[in-house]
Design an enzyme around this catalytic site. Structure first.
Site, PDB file in Angstrom:
ATOM      1  N   THR A 186      -8.475  12.356 -10.461  1.00  0.00           N
ATOM      2  CA  THR A 186      -8.472  11.502  -9.272  1.00  0.00           C
ATOM      3  C   THR A 186      -9.867  11.523  -8.667  1.00  0.00           C
ATOM      4  O   THR A 186     -10.644  12.431  -8.945  1.00  0.00           O
ATOM      5  CB  THR A 186      -7.486  12.038  -8.219  1.00  0.00           C
ATOM      6  OG1 THR A 186      -7.886  13.382  -7.904  1.00  0.00           O
ATOM      7  CG2 THR A 186      -6.066  12.064  -8.751  1.00  0.00           C
ATOM      8  N   GLU A 331      -2.422   8.672 -10.353  1.00  0.00           N
ATOM      9  CA  GLU A 331      -1.183   9.434 -10.547  1.00  0.00           C
ATOM     10  C   GLU A 331      -0.048   8.569 -11.093  1.00  0.00           C
ATOM     11  O   GLU A 331       1.007   9.074 -11.444  1.00  0.00           O
ATOM     12  CB  GLU A 331      -0.737  10.067  -9.216  1.00  0.00           C
ATOM     13  CG  GLU A 331      -1.603  11.231  -8.761  1.00  0.00           C
ATOM     14  CD  GLU A 331      -2.772  10.808  -7.866  1.00  0.00           C
ATOM     15  OE1 GLU A 331      -3.181   9.631  -7.951  1.00  0.00           O
ATOM     16  OE2 GLU A 331      -3.259  11.645  -7.093  1.00  0.00           O
ATOM     17  N   LYS A 444      -5.513   5.598  14.728  1.00  0.00           N
ATOM     18  CA  LYS A 444      -4.428   5.920  15.658  1.00  0.00           C
ATOM     19  C   LYS A 444      -4.911   5.681  17.082  1.00  0.00           C
ATOM     20  O   LYS A 444      -5.651   6.475  17.619  1.00  0.00           O
ATOM     21  CB  LYS A 444      -3.966   7.364  15.449  1.00  0.00           C
ATOM     22  CG  LYS A 444      -3.191   7.500  14.153  1.00  0.00           C
ATOM     23  CD  LYS A 444      -3.417   8.815  13.442  1.00  0.00           C
ATOM     24  CE  LYS A 444      -2.984   8.696  11.995  1.00  0.00           C
ATOM     25  NZ  LYS A 444      -3.953   9.179  11.027  1.00  0.00           N
ATOM     26  N   TRP A 449      -0.594   2.434  15.496  1.00  0.00           N
ATOM     27  CA  TRP A 449      -1.477   2.402  14.336  1.00  0.00           C
ATOM     28  C   TRP A 449      -2.154   1.049  14.182  1.00  0.00           C
ATOM     29  O   TRP A 449      -1.520   0.007  14.335  1.00  0.00           O
ATOM     30  CB  TRP A 449      -0.685   2.705  13.065  1.00  0.00           C
ATOM     31  CG  TRP A 449      -0.319   4.144  12.936  1.00  0.00           C
ATOM     32  CD1 TRP A 449      -0.505   5.110  13.882  1.00  0.00           C
ATOM     33  CD2 TRP A 449       0.312   4.771  11.825  1.00  0.00           C
ATOM     34  NE1 TRP A 449      -0.033   6.301  13.419  1.00  0.00           N
ATOM     35  CE2 TRP A 449       0.471   6.131  12.169  1.00  0.00           C
ATOM     36  CE3 TRP A 449       0.745   4.324  10.585  1.00  0.00           C
ATOM     37  CZ2 TRP A 449       1.055   7.039  11.293  1.00  0.00           C
ATOM     38  CZ3 TRP A 449       1.322   5.229   9.715  1.00  0.00           C
ATOM     39  CH2 TRP A 449       1.478   6.578  10.064  1.00  0.00           C
TER      40      TRP A 449
HETATM   41  P1  AMP Z   1      -7.236   5.871  -7.422  1.00  0.00           P
HETATM   42  O1  AMP Z   1      -6.247   6.849  -7.889  1.00  0.00           O
HETATM   43  O2  AMP Z   1      -8.602   6.426  -7.263  1.00  0.00           O
HETATM   44  O3  AMP Z   1      -7.230   4.623  -8.241  1.00  0.00           O
HETATM   45  O4  AMP Z   1      -6.830   5.450  -5.939  1.00  0.00           O
HETATM   46  C1  AMP Z   1      -5.547   5.017  -5.621  1.00  0.00           C
HETATM   47  C2  AMP Z   1      -5.537   4.473  -4.216  1.00  0.00           C
HETATM   48  O5  AMP Z   1      -6.282   3.262  -4.135  1.00  0.00           O
HETATM   49  C3  AMP Z   1      -4.177   4.100  -3.713  1.00  0.00           C
HETATM   50  O6  AMP Z   1      -3.453   5.221  -3.272  1.00  0.00           O
HETATM   51  C4  AMP Z   1      -4.511   3.133  -2.587  1.00  0.00           C
HETATM   52  O7  AMP Z   1      -4.878   3.816  -1.411  1.00  0.00           O
HETATM   53  C5  AMP Z   1      -5.728   2.439  -3.131  1.00  0.00           C
HETATM   54  N1  AMP Z   1      -5.337   1.153  -3.711  1.00  0.00           N
HETATM   55  C6  AMP Z   1      -5.138   0.846  -4.997  1.00  0.00           C
HETATM   56  N2  AMP Z   1      -4.831  -0.454  -5.141  1.00  0.00           N
HETATM   57  C7  AMP Z   1      -4.799  -0.985  -3.897  1.00  0.00           C
HETATM   58  C8  AMP Z   1      -4.525  -2.281  -3.360  1.00  0.00           C
HETATM   59  N3  AMP Z   1      -4.248  -3.324  -4.121  1.00  0.00           N
HETATM   60  N4  AMP Z   1      -4.585  -2.424  -2.011  1.00  0.00           N
HETATM   61  C9  AMP Z   1      -4.886  -1.392  -1.202  1.00  0.00           C
HETATM   62  N5  AMP Z   1      -5.156  -0.160  -1.646  1.00  0.00           N
HETATM   63  C10 AMP Z   1      -5.118   0.046  -2.976  1.00  0.00           C
END
Ligand code: AMP
Length: 547
Positions: A186, A331, A444, A449
């Site tokens: 991650t 994940e 917040k 929110w």
């Molecule tokens: P990663 O594991 O680095 O790809 O990050 C995942 C995170 O990216 C998710 O938990 C979201 O917070 C954000 N994310 C992924 N796709 C979107 C989307 N289409 N809109 C908003 N946030 C997103």
């Protein structure tokens, strides 16, 4: 009573074998770091992947061994995906945009034994090699006659030489489909990164799900160019989806600027692509500045962070390209939801359809989701109530690599584990999910929110704004208030007052940011997401005029 059907393990090698046998002449076209365009077929790829797997075996690689890659999207990277995974090892893709110290940390944490890289990254590899004693062999992914010498990496091997030593008689082994196949860390914006370890079963099921018509909707009629890197959650599964459906695959290598992408789209007849919003900014700017049109490109998946509504509109209305907004996470292998219209939406006016495109969408069968309050109770699907987004499914992690961070799941009354995504979302009555924010980014204000994503999306729609970020800043009365941070397009100008007035009538008045700060560029992380941690640091001593 047990069913009486064959028990065939779901292995990724079967995907490439299928492509070689049934779509044998479908092409994989790659822009190489050598500078030229390389083309061959799935049949060639499968043959070479088998040779490579046998050569890795000769080097002593065995089941479970981690083979790291630091590489762009290209055919050699595909070969390593399938060779390492198909032989029972694990391909561990690493993001080259991370700091070398972080890369070394990840290599050691993952226990990588083999390490293959594009020679663009030789300086990084030279810096980390002395810090990674567990790596048994370093492999340069380049033509043999371009093999670099390196004093820092004695015994540096070459992908092509290695492959030539492998045997084409080698056959893919059969083993338990629950065996690990790929490892992705991650982004680790807080604390150390954590590894998601995918299995053959989860990867094949994810590819089946991703290929469905209302998910990615990929087919043998498509020419697919993943702009999303193979080091970013396995290019969202496309290296498995494309051979599964027999789509022609176009791999852009290191050239991800608007001009290079446009040229490849046109030359190869690309119909379909996928990438994070930031890469599309570059492509759209290039196309607009030069008055260009797309001849074949008709749809693209955009995700990884919220796709600005203005981008969805521009693609659809000006270029006839459908945007499929998608949400996922490392994940989740990574796909969870995608936003596409259903029958009931087809007669809606365009403005109503646009609202659906802006949502992150509907789950793929296999993923279940819910939103919960801080007390864990499930919240209603009314499109208004927001809560913590939880998911479960056969391609969702149940534990991180090395047991890092303990058990991440939250258990419901039936004892079923749910993965807390860290996202805050609403779900409407038809099951469409919309991300409000990352729970740590939500602002917040006075116990209510404010969604930083909504405020950013509106700011980006202003013609002078190149990119925008909104963070919460401490406020004595309201706890936190939003601060808008913008980078302007070259040559553009706009005042603080004009930007704040731009919000009028579009949001509740109390959501309007308290101030605007101008910066040269919005800092982006290794996967193209806004680095809010960096902005919070940068504006740590900043005081709001309203405070
Ligand atoms: P990663 O594991 O680095 O790809 O990050 C995942 C995170 O990216 C998710 O938990 C979201 O917070 C954000 N994310 C992924 N796709 C979107 C989307 N289409 N809109 C908003 N946030 C997103």
């Amino acid at each position: 009573m047990q069913g009486l059907m064959m028990d065939m393990p779901l292995l990724i090698s079967s995907i490439l074998q299928h492509a070689a046998r049934h779509h044998g002449d479908a092409e994989i076209v790659s822009r190489r770091i050598e500078g030229d365009i390389h083309r061959y077929t799935y049949a060639d790829c499968e043959r070479r992947a088998r040779r490579l797997a046998s050569a890795l075996g000769q080097l002593g690689a065995g089941p479970g061994d981690r083979v790291a890659t630091l590489a762009w999207n290209g055919y050699r990277h595909m070969e390593i995906y399938y060779a390492a995974g198909g032989m029972g090892g694990v391909v561990h893709t690493i993001n080259p945009r991370l700091h070398p110290d972080q890369i070394a940390w990840i290599v050691n944490h993952a226990g990588d034994r083999f390490f293959a890289f594009d020679i663009t990254f030789l300086p990084i590899v030279e810096a980390i090699a002395p810090k990674c004693p567990g790596v048994k062999a370093w492999i340069a992914m380049v033509d043999a006659d371009r093999q670099p010498g390196s004093a820092a990496i004695p015994g540096l091997l070459n992908h092509e030489t290695l492959l030539a030593q492998g045997s084409e008689d080698w056959q893919w082994p059969q083993f338990d489909e629950r065996s690990a196949v790929a490892l992705c860390y991650t982004s680790g914006t807080t604390g150390n990164p954590k590894g998601a370890l995918y299995s053959h079963r989860s990867t094949v099921l994810h590819a089946y799900g991703a290929a469905l018509p209302d998910a990615m909707g990929a087919s043998a009629r498509d020419v697919i160019l993943p702009v999303v890197p193979m080091f970013h959650v396995n290019a969202w599964g496309l290296p498995y989806v494309c051979p599964m459906v027999g789509a022609k695959l176009v791999l852009p290598g290191p050239a991800l600027d608007g001009k290079s992408l446009y040229e490849l789209f046109e030359a190869e007849g690309v119909t379909y692509s996928a990438g994070v919003p930031t890469v599309w900014l570059g492509l759209l700017q290039h196309v607009a500045a030069n008055g260009l049109r797309f001849s074949t490109f008709n749809r693209t998946v955009i995700g990884g962070s919220a796709c600005p509504p203005a981008m969805i509109r521009t693609f659809r209305e000006q270029y006839g390209v459908d945007v499929i907004h998608a949400w996922g996470m490392t994940e989740l292998s990574p796909l969870g939801t995608l936003s596409r219209l259903q029958n009931r939406h087809l007669s809606l006016p365009a403005a109503e359809q646009q609202k659906i495109f802006e949502k992150q969408g509907h789950v793929i069968f296999g993923i279940d989701m819910k939103i919960t309050g801080d007390d864990g109770a499930e919240l209603p699907w009314d499109g208004k109530t927001y809560g913590n987004l939880m998911v479960r499914g056969p391609w969702v992690v149940r534990e991180y690599f090395g047991g890092e961070g303990g058990d991440p799941l939250v258990y419901d009354e039936q004892g079923r584990g749910w993965f807390p995504t860290g996202d805050v979302a609403t779900i409407d009555a038809q099951g469409y999910m919309q991300i409000t924010d990352r729970s740590k980014d939500v602002i917040k204000s006075g116990g209510e929110w404010i969604s930083s994503i909504d405020l950013e999306n509106l700011a980006i729609a202003h013609p002078a704004v190149a990119n925008a970020a909104v963070i919460g800043v401490a406020h004595p009365k309201w706890d936190e208030r939003p601060l808008l941070i913008v980078a302007l397009k070259p040559g553009a100008s706009v005042t603080r007052e004009e930007l704040l007035a731009f919000y009028e009538g579009k949001i509740a008045k109390w959501w309007t940011p308290d101030d605007v700060q101008f910066v040269d560029a919005i800092p982006l992380g290794a996967t193209g997401k806004i680095l809010k941690t960096r902005l919070r640091e940068q504006f740590r001593d900043y005081r709001l005029p309203t405070a």
